[in-house]
Design a protein around this motif. Structure first.
Motif, mmCIF file in Angstrom:
data_model
loop_
_atom_site.group_PDB
_atom_site.id
_atom_site.type_symbol
_atom_site.label_atom_id
_atom_site.label_comp_id
_atom_site.label_asym_id
_atom_site.label_seq_id
_atom_site.Cartn_x
_atom_site.Cartn_y
_atom_site.Cartn_z
ATOM 1 N N ALA A 154 -8.863 11.730 -1.230
ATOM 2 C CA ALA A 154 -7.551 11.645 -2.071
ATOM 3 C C ALA A 154 -6.110 12.221 -1.097
ATOM 4 O O ALA A 154 -5.786 11.196 0.233
ATOM 5 C CB ALA A 154 -7.929 13.826 -1.700
ATOM 6 N N ARG A 155 -5.161 12.745 -1.607
ATOM 7 C CA ARG A 155 -3.553 11.887 -0.778
ATOM 8 C C ARG A 155 -4.213 12.768 0.656
ATOM 9 O O ARG A 155 -4.328 13.350 0.813
ATOM 10 C CB ARG A 155 -2.325 13.014 -2.367
ATOM 11 C CG ARG A 155 -1.235 12.393 -1.967
ATOM 12 C CD ARG A 155 -0.099 13.120 -2.966
ATOM 13 N NE ARG A 155 0.427 11.660 -3.169
ATOM 14 C CZ ARG A 155 1.038 11.106 -2.578
ATOM 15 N NH1 ARG A 155 1.750 12.046 -1.624
ATOM 16 N NH2 ARG A 155 2.166 10.885 -2.612
ATOM 17 N N TYR A 156 -3.388 12.393 1.204
ATOM 18 C CA TYR A 156 -3.303 13.084 3.031
ATOM 19 C C TYR A 156 -2.687 14.607 2.631
ATOM 20 O O TYR A 156 -2.846 15.129 2.757
ATOM 21 C CB TYR A 156 -2.482 11.185 3.901
ATOM 22 C CG TYR A 156 -3.098 12.133 5.082
ATOM 23 C CD1 TYR A 156 -3.613 12.444 6.021
ATOM 24 C CD2 TYR A 156 -1.519 12.758 5.197
ATOM 25 C CE1 TYR A 156 -3.625 13.263 7.120
ATOM 26 C CE2 TYR A 156 -1.851 13.296 6.588
ATOM 27 C CZ TYR A 156 -2.442 13.870 7.439
ATOM 28 O OH TYR A 156 -2.062 14.136 8.827
ATOM 29 N N LEU A 178 0.939 -0.854 0.077
ATOM 30 C CA LEU A 178 0.090 -0.282 -0.189
ATOM 31 C C LEU A 178 0.747 1.077 -0.289
ATOM 32 O O LEU A 178 1.786 1.314 0.360
ATOM 33 C CB LEU A 178 -0.815 -0.211 1.632
ATOM 34 C CG LEU A 178 -0.607 0.282 2.782
ATOM 35 C CD1 LEU A 178 -2.318 0.184 3.625
ATOM 36 C CD2 LEU A 178 0.272 -0.857 3.306
ATOM 37 N N ASP A 179 0.257 1.873 -0.506
ATOM 38 C CA ASP A 179 0.858 3.439 -0.789
ATOM 39 C C ASP A 179 0.896 4.546 0.802
ATOM 40 O O ASP A 179 0.470 4.179 2.048
ATOM 41 C CB ASP A 179 0.578 4.310 -1.531
ATOM 42 C CG ASP A 179 0.197 4.188 -3.016
ATOM 43 O OD1 ASP A 179 1.096 3.496 -3.224
ATOM 44 O OD2 ASP A 179 -0.068 4.544 -3.931
ATOM 45 N N ALA A 180 1.788 5.372 1.380
ATOM 46 C CA ALA A 180 1.985 5.842 2.870
ATOM 47 C C ALA A 180 1.205 7.317 2.018
ATOM 48 O O ALA A 180 1.265 8.045 3.561
ATOM 49 C CB ALA A 180 3.592 6.143 2.430
ATOM 50 N N ASP A 181 0.694 7.423 0.916
ATOM 51 C CA ASP A 181 0.029 9.239 1.768
ATOM 52 C C ASP A 181 -1.744 9.038 1.061
ATOM 53 O O ASP A 181 -2.700 9.695 1.336
ATOM 54 C CB ASP A 181 -0.168 9.645 -0.091
ATOM 55 C CG ASP A 181 -0.154 8.857 -1.336
ATOM 56 O OD1 ASP A 181 -0.938 7.459 -0.850
ATOM 57 O OD2 ASP A 181 -0.481 9.181 -2.378
ATOM 58 N N LEU A 182 -2.078 7.277 2.383
ATOM 59 C CA LEU A 182 -3.196 7.337 2.896
ATOM 60 C C LEU A 182 -3.867 6.948 1.619
ATOM 61 O O LEU A 182 -5.538 6.375 1.461
ATOM 62 C CB LEU A 182 -4.120 7.591 3.971
ATOM 63 C CG LEU A 182 -2.568 7.425 5.049
ATOM 64 C CD1 LEU A 182 -2.967 8.962 5.707
ATOM 65 C CD2 LEU A 182 -3.171 6.606 5.543
ATOM 66 N N GLN A 183 -4.043 6.617 0.310
ATOM 67 C CA GLN A 183 -4.742 6.977 -0.432
ATOM 68 C C GLN A 183 -5.873 5.108 -1.322
ATOM 69 O O GLN A 183 -6.126 5.425 -1.553
ATOM 70 C CB GLN A 183 -4.322 7.090 -1.992
ATOM 71 C CG GLN A 183 -4.109 8.398 -1.903
ATOM 72 C CD GLN A 183 -3.751 9.503 -3.498
ATOM 73 O OE1 GLN A 183 -2.468 9.357 -4.108
ATOM 74 N NE2 GLN A 183 -5.143 9.723 -4.101
ATOM 75 N N ASN A 184 -4.337 4.536 -0.255
ATOM 76 C CA ASN A 184 -4.917 2.525 -0.503
ATOM 77 C C ASN A 184 -5.902 2.563 0.846
ATOM 78 O O ASN A 184 -4.529 2.682 1.988
ATOM 79 C CB ASN A 184 -3.937 1.862 -0.491
ATOM 80 C CG ASN A 184 -2.919 1.938 -2.204
ATOM 81 O OD1 ASN A 184 -1.916 2.124 -2.188
ATOM 82 N ND2 ASN A 184 -4.032 2.695 -3.026
HETATM 83 MG MG MG Z 1 -0.704 8.505 -4.145
#
Ligand code: MG
Ligand code: UDP
Length: 318
Positions: free
Chosen positions: A205-207, A98-104
């Motif tokens: 959206a990206r955090y 998973l991505d670190a930007d909380l989009q997942n």
């Molecule tokens: Mg992203």
């Protein structure tokens, strides 16, 4: 107790990491409380050559939490390489990228695990169609998957992302057998077979911070999907040459008829049309061959997919 590995690629995510850690560990804690099958967890963060304070933040997290493992690259190798390293180092029975930007959304982890417990080896996460997405984007996306599924022997799910879960045996397969340099993990995990399930989700959206993918990069990925999973474009040469032969015969007949009638005037026009047409075929083929040649170059060079600079709390350090 079974072990869950979360693999998180990190590139300049200083603004998201602390929040990501809080949200994710909260989800893990609640999972135990809800009385589901208990899992021991590890968080494998792959720092993909971040230039900001990401590595410092990760080191601090690893200091206070043993479950946090950090693989730090010597420079930026890209998201695919980061996920590959995460899979290489992960030791779990089930792995989730998973991505670190909380989009997942980490909140979906229990849902993904439920599919695994139900027997799935590959759990694909498909982004829900963005209703506000433009007409052009919808049409190009639909065309992309139609063409891809026609040209390759695998049936690819639509709109799947780099958010997915794989069982240990699927991870072992990818780790041992998919070492090619032109990488497309979400494709590899669909190619290995086994029981697969798809969960659709809404990507928030990206955090914080900004996206690292430009339009150019996305186009590059789309091109690679084809040359990675299909050799059919190479055969376009045969079709094109067949077409050229037909055209040559037609133009030759035209020339003969023209000669017999001894008319005048349209010869140059014919020549021009023919020339430009043949050149467009030639250039198209050159482009296709170039794509594949590029892949061959990468394989022949056999450069590492990633180079690790340092690691923290991984099995290899102990
Ligand atoms: Mg992203
Ligand atoms: N990422 C990475 N290396 C890169 C680019 C991105 O590890 O060269 C990571 C990034 O930190 C994030 C994930 O990959 O966790 C997805 O990137 P991003 O959010 O920029 O992509 P988008 O969501 O816009 O497609």
């Amino acid at each position: 107790m079974k072990k869950l590995s979360l693999i998180v690629s990190v590139y300049n995510e200083e603004a998201s990491l602390a929040h990501f850690y809080d949200v994710t560990t909260e989800v893990l804690k609640n999972m135990d409380a809800n009385g589901g099958e208990p899992y021991e967890a590890e968080l494998v963060f792959v720092n993909d050559g971040s230039k900001d304070k990401s590595l410092e933040i990760l080191s601090a997290l690893a200091d206070k939490d043993e479950r946090v493992k950090v693989i730090s690259f010597s420079r930026n190798f890209g998201h695919e390489a980061a996920m590959t390293a995460g899979i290489d180092y992960a030791t779990g029975d089930f792995l989730i990228c998973l991505d670190a930007d909380l989009q997942n959304p980490p909140e979906l982890i229990p849902k993904i695990l439920a599919e695994y417990e139900g027997g799935a080896d590959v759990v694909l996460m498909a982004r829900e169609e963005n209703k506000s997405a433009g007409f052009l984007k919808k049409v190009t996306s639909a065309m992309f998957y139609k063409l891809l599924n026609k040209l390759s022997e695998v049936e690819f799910e639509r709109n799947v992302s780099d958010f997915f879960g794989i069982s240990k045996r699927a991870a072992d397969l990818v780790r041992d057998n998919y070492r090619e340099k032109t990488r497309y993990l979400r494709g590899f995990i669909q190619q290995i077979g086994f029981k697969r399930s798809v969960i659709s989700y809404k990507a928030p959206a990206r955090y914080a911070g900004e996206s690292k993918y430009s339009i150019g990069k996305l186009f590059g990925i789309a091109m690679h999907t084809f040359d990675c999973f299909s050799v059919t474009p190479l055969k376009a040469g045969l079709a094109a040459s067949a077409l050229s032969i037909v055209l040559t015969i037609a133009s030759f007949i035209y020339y003969i008829v023209f000669w017999i009638r001894n008319d005048s005037g349209s010869g140059v026009a014919l020549l021009c049309t023919l020339l430009t047409f043949l050149f467009s075929i030639l250039f198209l083929l050159l482009g296709v061959v170039g794509q594949y040649l590029g892949n061959i170059m990468r394989e022949v060079r056999n450069r590492p997919v990633y180079i690790v600079d340092s690691t923290i709390n991984t099995e290899k350090d102990r």
